[in-house]
Enzyme design. Structure first.
Site, PDB file in Angstrom:
ATOM      1  N   SER A 272       1.754  -7.333  -0.480  1.00 39.85           N
ATOM      2  CA  SER A 272       2.442  -8.209   0.477  1.00 39.85           C
ATOM      3  C   SER A 272       1.807  -9.587   0.564  1.00 39.85           C
ATOM      4  CB  SER A 272       2.499  -7.563   1.860  1.00 39.85           C
ATOM      5  OG  SER A 272       1.214  -7.437   2.434  1.00 39.85           O
TER       6      SER A 272
ATOM      7  N   THR B  66       1.057  -3.894   4.537  1.00 40.81           N
ATOM      8  CA  THR B  66       0.824  -4.214   5.944  1.00 40.81           C
ATOM      9  C   THR B  66       0.191  -5.586   6.167  1.00 40.81           C
ATOM     10  OG1 THR B  66      -1.321  -3.089   5.894  1.00 40.81           O
ATOM     11  CG2 THR B  66       0.594  -1.792   6.591  1.00 40.81           C
ATOM     12  N   ASP B  67      -0.365  -6.199   5.123  1.00 43.03           N
ATOM     13  CA  ASP B  67      -1.055  -7.473   5.319  1.00 43.03           C
ATOM     14  C   ASP B  67      -0.167  -8.529   5.980  1.00 43.03           C
ATOM     15  OD1 ASP B  67      -3.404  -6.539   4.256  1.00 43.03           O
ATOM     16  OD2 ASP B  67      -3.180  -7.534   2.315  1.00 43.03           O
TER      17      ASP B  67
ATOM     18  N   THR C 274       0.819  -1.220   0.000  1.00 41.13           N
ATOM     19  CA  THR C 274       0.000   0.000   0.000  1.00 41.13           C
ATOM     20  C   THR C 274       0.846   1.261   0.000  1.00 41.13           C
ATOM     21  OG1 THR C 274      -1.859  -1.072   1.103  1.00 41.13           O
ATOM     22  CG2 THR C 274      -1.694   1.307   1.354  1.00 41.13           C
TER      23      THR C 274
END
Length: 330
Positions: A59, A91-92, A14
């Site tokens: 990610s 961030t996942d 992101t």
């Protein structure tokens, strides 16, 4: 103290996304240099940035090959004189990436993993502030020996304890069991206490294709799907109820699996330990450990899977694996 050198390795996510007219959504497109250009405050820091445009992926699409190559690139950066490193990514999977890097990094230089919850096309995008804070943290003497940490929203979290606990909030990252290691304010790192001891497992990979399954216990499950998964795995993590309990129908399946492959007993809760001797019914933690399962301790199921993957890749046997978990998951 002189100018510190910090390596910057970007993976996408992101933080590096822009609008794609073809899909109507955002996709990873910005390079590491693009990310840094959006943070003019970096020019005021006494830090030499060594930039590597490593991957441009969401990610969720990162794999073990990518992370192994990243660990090698970080090791080379440290050999070349870098005092710390920043990894930017989606961030996942930050909590998993950071912990895997932590396991593989025996050195004193901090690895700071950061990202963004708001992409650059949104008002109040948090990527630039997170990058600025991450660079300060990577160069900070206070984080020498910390291993890998996650920095977002000016909070510093240990890789071993951090979790993404909200899907959209800018304050998504927490450490439920311990709280953050510290915070950044006025351009400096402020720790809440001394750094905890780390356990690392750096070493050559001799079994790169090990497949580790993660199975979550749920109400009314008869164990048939668990049996099918266990047959396909080289190692298995069971995310059990509470302190380490599973339905009675799981017991025979897990005992057979543990005779063939390492099976780690973790909790699906994500905060608190798997116990070892309180409950004694069929499917309790005491019963399962007596049947050959390995106690996951305080590690959540996702991190237990990563540790088991590393240990299997290094060719560790069942006793060595159990001993490693006893060290890492206390």
């Amino acid at each position: 103290m002189g100018t510190k050198a910090v390596a910057i390795l970007s993976l996408g996510g992101t933080i590096a996304m822009t609008a794609d007219p073809a899909t109507g959504g955002v996709v990873p497109a910005l390079s590491a240099h693009d990310l840094l250009a959006a943070v003019p405050a970096l020019q005021g820091l006494d830090v030499e940035l060594r930039v590597h445009d490593f991957r441009r992926l969401p990610s969720a699409s990162l794999g073990f090959d990518d992370l192994s190559a990243l660990a090698d690139a970080l090791a080379e950066a440290f050999r070349s004189g870098c005092d710390g490193a920043v990894v930017t990514q989606g961030t996942d999977t930050i909590e998993e990436t950071a912990y895997l890097l932590d396991l593989l990094h025996p050195g004193e230089q901090p690895i700071v993993v950061t990202g963004a919850m708001r992409n650059p096309t949104l008002p109040g995008a948090d990527g630039p502030a997170n990058i600025h804070a991450a660079v300060i943290a990577a160069a900070a003497p206070e984080l020498r020996g910390a291993g890998a940490v996650v920095v977002l929203g000016e909070e510093i979290h240990a890789a071993r304890t951090v979790r993404k606990s909200h899907t959209t909030s800018p304050a998504a990252f927490t450490s439920p069991a311990t709280g953050p290691l510290g915070r950044l304010y006025e351009g400096r790192v402020h720790l809440h206490g001394p750094l905890a001891a780390r356990t690392t497992f750096a070493g050559p990979t001799i079994r790169a294709a090990a497949r580790v399954g993660l199975y979550t216990a749920t109400l009314g499950d008869d164990g048939a799907l668990l049996a099918a998964m266990a047959e396909a795995c080289d190692g298995l993590v069971v995310a059990a109820f509470g302190v380490g309990h599973v339905p009675e129908g799981f017991v025979a399946v897990l005992e057979r699996a543990a005779a063939r492959i390492p099976v780690v007993l973790a909790s699906r809760i994500g905060n608190g330990p798997v116990l070892e001797g309180t409950y004694g019914f069929a499917g309790s933690e005491k019963d399962l450990l007596a049947r050959g399962l390995i106690r996951g301790g305080h590690l959540d199921a996702y991190k237990a899977r990563l540790l088991l993957h590393v240990l299997l890749g290094q060719g560790r046997n069942r006793d060595e694996t159990a001993a490693a978990f006893a060290l890492a998951a206390h």
